[in-house]
Design a protein around this motif. Structure first.
Motif, short mmCIF file in Angstrom:
data_model
loop_
_atom_site.label_atom_id
_atom_site.label_comp_id
_atom_site.label_asym_id
_atom_site.label_seq_id
_atom_site.Cartn_x
_atom_site.Cartn_y
_atom_site.Cartn_z
N ASP A 223 0.95 -1.14 0.08
CA ASP A 223 -0.14 0.00 -0.26
C ASP A 223 0.91 1.21 -0.02
O ASP A 223 1.17 1.85 1.07
N TRP A 224 1.17 1.80 -1.25
CA TRP A 224 2.17 2.95 -1.13
C TRP A 224 1.46 3.98 -0.74
O TRP A 224 2.41 4.80 -0.28
N SER A 225 0.25 4.40 -0.85
CA SER A 225 -0.46 5.51 -0.44
C SER A 225 -0.46 5.44 1.05
O SER A 225 0.03 6.72 1.68
N MET A 226 -0.66 4.54 1.65
CA MET A 226 -0.49 4.28 2.99
C MET A 226 0.87 4.58 3.58
O MET A 226 1.02 5.26 4.45
N TRP A 227 1.99 4.02 2.89
CA TRP A 227 3.32 4.25 3.45
C TRP A 227 3.83 5.77 3.41
O TRP A 227 4.38 6.14 4.21
N LEU A 228 3.17 6.45 2.07
CA LEU A 228 3.64 7.74 2.06
C LEU A 228 2.85 8.84 3.10
O LEU A 228 3.61 9.50 3.75
N GLY A 229 1.67 8.39 3.42
CA GLY A 229 1.00 8.99 4.60
C GLY A 229 1.21 10.45 4.51
O GLY A 229 0.78 11.27 3.55
N PRO A 230 1.83 11.20 5.62
CA PRO A 230 1.67 12.71 5.47
C PRO A 230 2.82 13.02 4.50
O PRO A 230 2.97 14.62 4.39
N ALA A 231 3.77 12.50 3.84
CA ALA A 231 4.60 12.98 2.97
C ALA A 231 3.90 13.18 1.62
O ALA A 231 2.98 12.80 1.31
N PRO A 232 4.67 13.94 0.65
CA PRO A 232 4.33 14.42 -0.60
C PRO A 232 3.93 13.17 -1.26
O PRO A 232 4.64 11.97 -1.31
N LYS A 233 2.81 13.54 -2.02
CA LYS A 233 2.30 12.29 -2.83
C LYS A 233 3.11 12.04 -4.27
O LYS A 233 3.30 13.09 -5.15
N ILE A 234 3.56 11.02 -4.42
CA ILE A 234 4.61 10.75 -5.48
C ILE A 234 4.39 9.21 -6.28
O ILE A 234 3.71 8.33 -5.39
N PRO A 235 4.43 8.94 -7.50
CA PRO A 235 4.34 7.73 -7.98
C PRO A 235 5.06 6.66 -7.30
O PRO A 235 6.27 6.96 -6.63
N TRP A 236 4.85 5.48 -7.29
CA TRP A 236 5.56 4.39 -6.61
C TRP A 236 6.84 4.31 -6.91
O TRP A 236 7.36 4.49 -8.11
N SER A 237 7.86 4.20 -6.00
CA SER A 237 9.12 4.20 -6.05
C SER A 237 9.69 3.17 -5.00
O SER A 237 9.97 3.60 -4.02
N PRO A 238 10.33 2.12 -5.77
CA PRO A 238 11.23 1.20 -5.03
C PRO A 238 12.22 1.92 -4.34
O PRO A 238 12.63 1.41 -3.12
N GLU A 239 13.08 2.73 -4.84
CA GLU A 239 14.05 3.42 -4.36
C GLU A 239 13.84 4.13 -3.13
O GLU A 239 14.41 3.67 -2.08
N ARG A 240 12.63 4.79 -3.02
CA ARG A 240 12.38 5.60 -1.77
C ARG A 240 11.69 4.70 -0.94
O ARG A 240 11.93 4.91 0.39
N TYR A 241 11.25 3.98 -1.13
CA TYR A 241 10.51 2.85 -0.11
C TYR A 241 11.46 2.03 0.45
O TYR A 241 11.58 1.98 1.61
N PHE A 242 12.64 1.40 -0.07
CA PHE A 242 13.53 0.63 0.56
C PHE A 242 14.64 1.48 1.08
O PHE A 242 15.39 0.83 1.91
N ARG A 243 14.89 2.65 0.31
CA ARG A 243 16.04 3.55 1.02
C ARG A 243 15.83 4.93 1.24
O ARG A 243 16.09 5.91 1.24
N TRP A 244 14.57 4.83 2.26
CA TRP A 244 14.10 6.08 2.66
C TRP A 244 14.83 6.86 3.41
O TRP A 244 14.56 8.13 3.29
N ARG A 245 15.77 6.40 4.04
CA ARG A 245 16.62 7.25 4.77
C ARG A 245 17.58 8.29 3.97
O ARG A 245 18.09 9.24 4.36
N LYS A 246 17.33 8.16 2.84
CA LYS A 246 18.14 9.03 1.93
C LYS A 246 17.51 10.30 1.61
O LYS A 246 18.06 11.04 0.99
N TYR A 247 16.18 10.32 2.05
CA TYR A 247 15.40 11.21 1.53
C TYR A 247 14.57 12.14 2.56
O TYR A 247 13.96 11.55 3.55
N TRP A 248 14.77 13.52 2.55
CA TRP A 248 14.39 14.43 3.60
C TRP A 248 12.90 14.27 3.77
O TRP A 248 12.45 14.37 5.00
N ASP A 249 11.98 13.82 2.89
CA ASP A 249 10.52 13.77 3.17
C ASP A 249 10.18 12.49 4.12
O ASP A 249 9.12 12.83 4.60
N TYR A 250 11.37 11.76 4.30
CA TYR A 250 10.87 10.54 5.11
C TYR A 250 12.05 10.49 6.40
O TYR A 250 11.71 9.81 7.28
N SER A 251 12.88 11.19 6.27
CA SER A 251 14.04 11.17 7.29
C SER A 251 14.84 12.25 7.62
O SER A 251 14.84 13.14 6.63
N ALA A 252 15.50 12.49 8.65
CA ALA A 252 16.39 13.48 8.85
C ALA A 252 17.77 13.14 8.95
O ALA A 252 18.81 13.73 9.23
#
Length: 282
Positions: free
Chosen positions: A228-257
């Protein structure tokens, strides 16, 4: 910014004192203060009753928690009875490991919170979800173990701190290494004044990986039919499905500091225990 945050019942200084202790692995309140404690969901737990746990998040760190809890379940009188993750494969892996029926696994954490048998939840999800999931868990009367960082932003932390005081549930913010006895022994020595006033603490971290940091393996089986990609994004900006962002989310400010929330706490939290808790010396 004023000392008293607008609309909040906690000053920044008060928050930093309590959040420092919490981040070091100490509960805001203690279940051990009485032989029984009331849970808002309706169950009253006696000292000898088993604590029933629900897991929100079934990824790498979450599974480490799940394994340790299962291995020590008898000694601690706990039982994991429900698991939740937006990725079905992870949910099923956790459920199978725990020997739970299919009905005990779900995608939506809010459904897990509706289970009145659950006393406490273990939240190990990407950082951008910590605040809302912890707030919802507190409102549901569940005691909370929350992976660090407590929240992504300071205003969220202030709100969560006040929510915990309001609901009376126990919140512990977890960080690896904080249960190491050496830090607590150092804290006792400092509190006793044995070495005098602490005015300086120092820690270090060194990673020099030629492959880069946080480049976790991308599971080719993950797709929008079983996740459920939409649920995973939650409060973050809505973008198309991205395996890179899902599995490597620590690399992106939208999900991590980034380093601040991933590595820094592993040095900060033990030092806060070692200096006796509370604020940094100034």
């Amino acid at each position: 910014m004023s000392e008293k945050e607008s609309g909040q019942g906690t000053t920044r200084r008060e928050f930093l004192k309590v959040a420092g202790l919490t981040a070091a692995g100490l509960a805001l309140t203690s279940v051990a203060k009485s032989k029984t404690y009331a849970v808002a969901s309706g169950r009253v737990i006696g000292a000898n009753d088993r604590i029933l746990i629900g897991h929100i998040g079934c990824g790498g760190q979450a599974m480490a928690h799940i394994r340790i809890l299962k291995q020590n379940a008898e000694a601690n009188n706990t039982q994991s009875i429900a698991v939740c993750d937006v990725y079905d494969n992870r949910t099923n892996d956790a459920r199978t490991y725990l020997g739970l029926p299919e009905s005990a696994g779900m995608r939506d954490y809010r459904k897990l919170l509706e289970n009145k048998d659950i006393d406490a939840v273990w939240i190990a999800t990407p950082e951008h979800w910590h605040f809302q999931q912890a707030m919802d868990a507190a409102d549901a009367g569940k005691h909370i173990y929350l992976e660090k960082p407590m929240t992504r932003h300071l205003d969220e932390a202030l709100k969560l701190h006040d929510k915990i005081k309001e609901t009376g549930v126990v919140l512990q913010v977890g960080s690896q290494g904080c249960t190491d006895a050496k830090w607590h022994k150092a804290g006792e020595i400092v509190k006793a004044g044995t070495i005098g006033k602490v005015v300086w603490c120092q820690g270090s971290y060194c990673r020099n990986n030629p492959d880069g940091e946080w480049n976790y393996t991308i599971d080719p089986k993950a797709n929008e039919s079983n996740l459920d990609w939409s649920m995973w994004l939650g409060p973050a900006p809505k973008i198309p499905w991205s395996p890179e962002r899902y599995f490597r989310w620590r690399k992106y400010w939208d999900y991590s500091a980034g380093i601040l929330s991933d590595l820094f706490p592993h040095r900060l939290h033990p030092l806060m225990i070692a200096i006796g808790g509370g604020e940094y010396p100034t």
